[in-house]
Design an enzyme around this catalytic site. Structure first.
Site, mmCIF file in Angstrom:
data_model
loop_
_atom_site.group_PDB
_atom_site.id
_atom_site.type_symbol
_atom_site.label_atom_id
_atom_site.label_comp_id
_atom_site.label_asym_id
_atom_site.label_seq_id
_atom_site.Cartn_x
_atom_site.Cartn_y
_atom_site.Cartn_z
ATOM 1 N N ALA C 243 -12.251 -16.753 1.864
ATOM 2 C CA ALA C 243 -11.183 -16.042 2.580
ATOM 3 C C ALA C 243 -11.311 -14.521 2.412
ATOM 4 O O ALA C 243 -12.182 -14.022 1.688
ATOM 5 C CB ALA C 243 -9.834 -16.532 2.084
ATOM 6 N N HIS C 244 -10.414 -13.821 3.052
ATOM 7 C CA HIS C 244 -10.420 -12.352 3.062
ATOM 8 C C HIS C 244 -10.290 -11.769 1.658
ATOM 9 O O HIS C 244 -9.560 -12.291 0.817
ATOM 10 C CB HIS C 244 -9.278 -11.832 3.923
ATOM 11 C CG HIS C 244 -7.931 -12.267 3.454
ATOM 12 N ND1 HIS C 244 -7.190 -11.567 2.532
ATOM 13 C CD2 HIS C 244 -7.192 -13.347 3.774
ATOM 14 C CE1 HIS C 244 -6.050 -12.187 2.328
ATOM 15 N NE2 HIS C 244 -6.021 -13.285 3.062
ATOM 16 N N ASN C 245 -11.041 -10.699 1.406
ATOM 17 C CA ASN C 245 -10.954 -9.928 0.159
ATOM 18 C C ASN C 245 -11.406 -10.686 -1.077
ATOM 19 O O ASN C 245 -11.163 -10.226 -2.200
ATOM 20 C CB ASN C 245 -9.519 -9.427 -0.075
ATOM 21 C CG ASN C 245 -9.072 -8.446 0.980
ATOM 22 O OD1 ASN C 245 -8.631 -8.854 2.066
ATOM 23 N ND2 ASN C 245 -9.230 -7.175 0.719
ATOM 24 N N SER C 263 -8.309 -12.943 -1.725
ATOM 25 C CA SER C 263 -8.212 -11.948 -2.805
ATOM 26 C C SER C 263 -8.602 -12.470 -4.175
ATOM 27 O O SER C 263 -8.432 -11.762 -5.168
ATOM 28 C CB SER C 263 -6.792 -11.348 -2.878
ATOM 29 O OG SER C 263 -6.478 -10.732 -1.652
#
Lengths: 359, 359, 359
Positions: C243-245, C263
């Site tokens: 996922a993102h980050n 994250s």
């Protein structure tokens, strides 16, 4: 994008200190910004960068008082962070919808028509009798089967595949590699142990404002005239499986790698976490929150539940039970000790087998 | 498709009441049907629609007696539902195999050859020394690597990717985005903590009558000359992972998002539910049914078992144990009370730590 | 490839018995080998094949003494198996990087440039301002978005999709269907129950020596200037969700169908097994081994742990607890019997509800 500092200041309702004619083509962080870029200063920790930044302009608070000379142009606003967010959203919209026109080679069948502002990327394929609304962006390697209809302001990222007959509403975004309308998984067992394929003749309907991540799969409905339906406002993450004849209710959000089996109806405003599995032919009530990796084997009738486990039940009770689960070896030992004390050491009642126990 | 009512009646062994010359291009539900379409009436609940339907023809029972005037043409048969199903299957076959010819631009390397009835969609890519049988349908954006061989009556939906050396039998259907023959996941740990890639030099063999869903991945075997093998009649759903050197036995069915680790041999006629994970180097007996989300960490030697859990065991025992799991906080409490009663309130035997317990 | 027997013998430091001029184009198993191919004999079980093999040459041990006449050419080495492995690796490298030049049609935008030894397959798409190093192999149907930069010796298998702004280091291999840089899954709930999309403006950075399997997805970071980062030497299998980050530390290995939520920072040299799920905003220590299908809901602070379960804890303790879990029906029965004995048959303390129990 390209704007002047004046245009951006007008957009934000800000006032300019410095050169309003400077041209902005990009946003950046204040510590990284170069000429042609705009940044913002909100957190005082970053104040030093404003005296050295290469940015053509910086968005600052109306209250900001420089302690040293500033060479960049300032745009003064009430809240620099919010103003920058507004710019980011505007920028994102511009970027998302900036492509238009037709790159060659691309393919379009007979009887298909498109609205204004269309983009058809190189190597995109559009079949026969397809209807595309305004501002539809068909990226490279997208496949749109025969008789598909698509509304306005829809982005099909590279390599989206829409099987024949799919219907998509307005303002939808579908990410790369997602497949919509592939055959449902239906096979009839034969006497010799083999399986005969049940023809999958329905389609998929995606309503307005739906966002679908990358490499997700949504199968078509089995029966002719039936649809797998994704209702308005649903958000689906990456690598999700939506089987034939499923319906996902309005504004439900499903995280990555979850799977919904055939004919299940998921209610509105559900939150379904990652890697959840839901069995087939169930009904899930509105406002259900399902914890990550849970397995759902029965319908959820009461609205507003928070559940977890396999099969899932109340999340707080799950964690209470799991806390004891971790201590089971100790519990087993304690039970044995208690039996020894109560029955004496040579008792015979210690270990009824599982099949004998009256559950 | 386009048939006359007479042709369809002949196909179904039915008798016509009305105009036998009407042209049929589509099937529909009786409540939705329009001119050029054929519907059926089986359930009496829908009888009213037959007096108003726009259908060019409706399939009805030999016993059907209209209560009002009927303007549509009737085809009378023994069982309208079964007759309509026959038409649906015929329609599905026609649709599936109707594409033929070559759309430009498409790519074919040297030394490749194809049988009759081939379809090669725009932007499809066929490498060197590829052999395609009769009636192979290569949809747009399909990639077929060098030295691939494919039998007769095979459909490769848009964007299927076959790495070099893959072999596919007859009557197979592979859905969009599925990748066959990608490298097995093999890396040798090095002294410095990094990994060296182990070359993956085998291939994948798919036997006859195999159906594979969308965005599934089947890795090639590791050693030169070895194969990952999907046996005759296997049905794989979407988003499945089949690792290097796996073999899936005849007529086994695997649901979406399941994963089979390297070198595991799955027997015949297994049913593996969604999101199941099977560890590497195992042997799974014939006729095993594995419940959704189960984890299999040991070989299954006895045939015909129904298992569930992580690690999985007998499904009925799993549910019995899980029923007690949910009550564990209460059980823990009851044990404590019993200890208090038996040992007295200040006893010290209550909580042996897990590591002390003699398991 | 094409080599003479002499060239191969020189490569392996072996000595030739027979015709050194024979041409080799392929490797094979001794029992399958045909003219133009080279095989090896190591295991005495296969000795008989050397007298009948069609191979142009066979690699044998220096100690090998034929019991019958041999017609194939022999290359004598210290360890035939290791020598054959060397050839396999050489062969694999040759095959992997053998493609070069440009197949038409393919697309390249303005301002993009590439080093030496480039391959751009038919129907590949390269956007604007893209930088490709030397020996980059862009297979058919690959999409490379605007402003992407790619190092040297990188292979993008058919249909890899790189969103705009992605940065890839040297010596990376990415398999078919993998999507890098798609939007993170971020939506802000609105008062009416709907969700507003949070613009995803960051990118993805893949460092050197990273291998990524097929149909995996790596989302871009949310904020402008931020990155989702895959560190040097990481190996990702198929169908993984990043996922993102997220940041994946150096030399970490992740098996198929695992998912890492937004994250989360995964440490170095982790081994994450198949179908594991890790929640968002966690930190996972270096050298953590996470067993298949585990769910991680809290950060792992201590290095070197082996964990399993949902939520995961020490793997040995998990198995101990699970052993007792299987016996829970019996334990429940035994507890009841003990209560009957201690309290008498009509006691009332048997079943405090879960909510009454003092957990």
């Amino acid at each position: 994008m390209e704007f002047t500092v004046e245009q951006i200041a007008a957009m934000l309702g800000g006032t300019i200190e410095g050169d309003g004619k400077g041209r902005i083509t990009m946003l950046a962080k204040i510590q990284d910004a170069r000429p042609g870029q705009i940044a913002f200063l909100s957190n005082p920790k970053y104040e030093n960068f404003i005296y050295t930044t290469g940015a053509t302009a910086v968005i600052v608070s109306k209250q900001f008082v420089p302690r040293k000379p500033v060479t960049t142009t300032l745009i003064r606003v009430d809240d620099p962070y919010i103003s920058f967010t507004v710019l980011l959203e505007e920028y994102h919209k511009l970027i998302s919808f900036q492509r238009s026109g037709i790159e060659e080679p691309c393919f379009i069948g007979s009887g298909s028509r498109a609205g204004k502002g269309i983009y058809r990327g190189a190597f995109s394929y559009i079949g026969n009798n397809v209807t595309l609304g305004n501002n539809v962006k068909v990226y490279p390697h997208v496949f749109v089967g025969d008789n598909v209809s698509i509304g306005d302001n829809v982005i099909l990222h590279p390599n989206v595949k829409l099987y024949a007959g799919t219907r998509i509403g307005n303002n939808c975004v579908i990410h790369s590699g997602t497949v919509i309308g592939s055959d449902g998984f239906g096979f009839a067992p034969q006497a010799d142990g083999s399986y005969k394929t049940i023809p999958q003749l329905g389609n998929v309907i995606i309503e307005d404002d739906v966002v679908i991540g990358a490499n997700t799969v949504i199968d078509c409905a089995t029966l002719f005239g039936d649809s797998t339906i994704i209702r308005k406002g649903v958000k689906l993450d990456n690598l999700i499986q939506i089987a034939h004849n499923v319906e996902i209710g309005k504004n439900t959000v499903i995280a990555a790698q979850a799977g919904i089996s055939g004919s299940t109806k998921v209610g509105e405003n559900n939150m379904i976490a990652g890697q959840v599995g839901i069995a087939g032919h169930l009904v899930i009530a509105n406002n259900t929150h399902i914890g990550a990796q849970s397995g759902i084997s029965k319908s959820i009738k009461e609205e507003g539940q928070r559940i977890l486990g396999y099969p899932a039940f109340d999340i707080k009770e799950y964690f209470r039970a799991y806390t004891v689960f971790k201590k089971l070896p100790g519990i087993s030992h304690r039970l044995k000790q208690l039996e020894d004390r109560v029955y004496g050491n040579n008792h015979e009642q210690e270990a009824p087998t599982v099949s004998e126990s009256a559950e």
